[in-house]
Design an enzyme around this catalytic site. Structure first.
Site, PDB file in Angstrom:
ATOM      1  CG  MET A   1      -2.473  -3.844  10.065  1.00 33.59           C
ATOM      2  SD  MET A   1      -3.006  -2.382   9.155  1.00 33.59           S
ATOM      3  CE  MET A   1      -4.771  -2.622   9.126  1.00 33.59           C
TER       4      MET A   1
ATOM      5  CE  LYS B   1       4.272   1.128   6.567  1.00 28.74           C
ATOM      6  NZ  LYS B   1       3.677   1.166   7.902  1.00 28.74           N
TER       7      LYS B   1
ATOM      8  CG  ASP C   1       0.293  -4.421  -0.729  1.00 29.34           C
ATOM      9  OD1 ASP C   1       0.534  -5.626  -0.801  1.00 29.34           O
ATOM     10  OD2 ASP C   1      -0.837  -3.948  -0.528  1.00 29.34           O
TER      11      ASP C   1
END
Ligand code: SAH
Length: 273
Positions: free
Chosen positions: A184, A69, A47
């Site tokens: 996050m 992402k 990732d």
């Protein structure tokens, strides 16, 4: 790369998946098992948090599959990632699923294990250094210290929908006698600080926002609950960032200057005015 003690490590069998943590960024923080898997994998599914310094260590013949992402492109659905892992393993490949930090700490590694188990694909979990412990260490912050409390609490700053998780108990969090470590959480920093102060946490409780911990881009913002929302904007806090709220942040003043941990030697610090 030759992996030290390679002969004593388990065989990476074709048709299996190793689900490994890559740590916060510094290749030196990889485990021997993760380094072996990088050197031997036929396919590496990683990732966005896994940096180039680590991918440079990959078997040159390996297929690199980026499922992170990226700007303008949403991250693939978890079911697609699960299906991809199963498909690669069924092709008889040695599949390395490489995630930033530790695969089981806010990393959805558990979901991937369930999918592999359901598909009867043998897998090995390789824990990694999580940013909420090792990343803070690279910024000179021990996540626990006897003089500064008895707990360390790991919290995600956003849920599936992107907002502050609705089930957090702010009264409990405000009373925890130790560091609160938020993953996050840059986007919800203001709401977090408001809720903690409303629940009775002193507004001057110190905070460190550690960005790109353990890499050459590491930077640290030292602030407090009263000023963190302003400082995130004013000092342009960068992602990925790990945020620690608690008295342990004060130890940076003594430890930071002397430690040689990677990241620290490059680290820029901004202190709340
Ligand atoms: N499994 C990872 C966490 C994944 S969630 C781990 O164990 O570290 C993603 C969050 O991890 C980011 O939003 C950030 O809060 C944190 N993070 C991961 N790598 C980081 C790094 N090098 N520096 C600072 N924060 C990091």
């Amino acid at each position: 790369m030759t992996v030290p003690f390679a002969a004593k490590l388990p065989v990476f069998e074709p048709g299996t998946v190793w689900l490994a943590g890559a740590g916060p960024g510094d290749p030196g923080l990889l485990t021997l098992l993760a380094a072996k898997a990088l050197a031997e994998a036929d396919a590496i599914v990683h990732d966005a948090l896994v940096g180039d310094g680590i991918l440079d260590m990959a078997n040159p013949g390996a297929e690199l599959i980026d499922l992170g992402k990226r700007a303008g492109r949403p991250s693939p659905k978890q079911e697609e990632i699960n299906a991809r892992l199963v498909e690669l393993a069924r092709r008889g490949l040695r599949v390395l699923r490489l995630k930033g930090g530790d695969p089981f700490v806010f990393g959805r590694g558990g979901e991937e294990c369930l999918a592999l188990a359901e598909a009867r694909i043998p897998f090995r979990v390789v824990p990694g250094v999580t940013s909420g412990i090792g990343g803070l260490a690279c910024a000179g912050i021990p996540v626990t210290h006897r003089g500064f409390g008895t707990t360390a609490t790991f919290v995600t700053g956003h849920d599936k929908a992107g907002g502050l998780p609705a089930d957090l108990d702010w009264d409990v969090l405000a009373r925890m006698p130790g560091a609160l470590v938020f993953y996050m959480a840059l986007g919800t920093m203001e709401a977090i600080a408001e809720r903690l102060v409303a629940a009775g946490k002193p507004a001057m409780t110190p905070i460190a926002i550690v960005s790109s911990a353990s890499t050459e881009a590491q930077s640290v913002i030292e602030t407090n609950l009263a000023h963190c929302a302003r400082d995130v904007v004013r000092l342009q806090a960068k992602r990925p960032a790990i945020i620690v709220v608690g008295e342990v942040v004060r130890l940076r003043g003594w430890i930071g200057e002397w430690q040689q941990t990677v990241g620290h030697q490059f680290s820029k610090t901004a202190v709340s005015a």
